[in-house]
Design a protein around this motif. Structure first.
Motif, mmCIF file in Angstrom:
data_model
loop_
_atom_site.group_PDB
_atom_site.id
_atom_site.type_symbol
_atom_site.label_atom_id
_atom_site.label_comp_id
_atom_site.label_asym_id
_atom_site.label_seq_id
_atom_site.Cartn_x
_atom_site.Cartn_y
_atom_site.Cartn_z
ATOM 1 N N ASN A 291 0.886 -1.249 -0.026
ATOM 2 C CA ASN A 291 -0.044 -0.128 0.083
ATOM 3 C C ASN A 291 0.913 1.293 -0.086
ATOM 4 N N PRO A 292 1.578 1.414 -0.843
ATOM 5 C CA PRO A 292 2.653 2.645 -1.033
ATOM 6 C C PRO A 292 1.760 4.028 -1.124
ATOM 7 N N GLU A 293 0.877 4.047 -1.830
ATOM 8 C CA GLU A 293 0.064 5.216 -1.772
ATOM 9 C C GLU A 293 -0.448 5.652 -0.427
ATOM 10 N N GLU A 294 -0.817 4.723 0.438
ATOM 11 C CA GLU A 294 -1.552 4.848 1.648
ATOM 12 C C GLU A 294 -0.124 5.363 2.562
ATOM 13 N N ALA B 112 2.637 6.684 1.549
ATOM 14 C CA ALA B 112 3.084 8.016 1.208
ATOM 15 C C ALA B 112 2.503 9.268 1.609
ATOM 16 N N GLY B 113 1.338 8.851 1.908
ATOM 17 C CA GLY B 113 0.554 10.312 2.501
ATOM 18 C C GLY B 113 0.701 10.470 4.145
#
Length: 156
Positions: free
Chosen positions: A148-151, A153-154
């Motif tokens: 879950n890199p997008e999760e 990253a935030g």
């Protein structure tokens, strides 16, 4: 065995366990990508209940020993870090923060196990499944982070 001491250690474990009720996984966690080897949800309360009872019993065996300060300090540290992970990961939804907490938790549980072995073999062995379970939890947390890199990253 001093049952009143066991009850105190078990209450400390119960306080750590209560964070699971205060910060349940919820929709956020269910929506995350998880590895195929993620344990089923029903296993977590069974595993933690077993580990908490074993840990409380092990701590009770050590509490009555002389020169137990380091062992008891490690036990206190691991139960505090145990209580921290759930609010960080599920409450704040911080995957990286959960991983940091798990690294320190693993070190504290490993230190507890080693210091317990120095005093009482059975107490040390009672901590081995806890080390194994926290190792699995760490691998799971790391896998969720990577999947879950997008999760992640935030997150600050």
């Amino acid at each position: 065995m001093d049952w009143s001491v066991f009850a105190l250690f078990l209450c400390a474990c119960g306080a750590a366990a209560a964070t699971g009720s205060l910060f349940p996984p919820g929709e956020w966690y269910r929506a995350l990508n998880k590895p195929s080897w993620t344990p089923p949800d029903w296993l977590f309360p069974i595993a933690w209940t077993t580990l908490y009872i074993a840990s409380a019993y092990a701590a009770t065996r050590i509490a009555v020993r002389d020169d137990n300060a380091h062992a008891m300090a490690f036990w206190a540290l691991q139960i505090a870090l145990n209580a921290l992970w759930t609010p960080v990961f599920f409450g704040l939804q911080r995957i990286r923060g959960g991983m940091v907490a798990l690294v320190f938790l693993w070190l504290a549980v490993f230190g507890t196990m080693l210091s317990f072995f120095a005093h009482d073999a059975l107490a040390g062995w009672l901590m081995v499944p806890y080390v194994v379970w926290v190792t699995v939890a760490g691998a799971l947390n790391l896998s969720v982070w990577r999947l879950n890199p997008e999760e992640a990253a935030g997150q600050a």
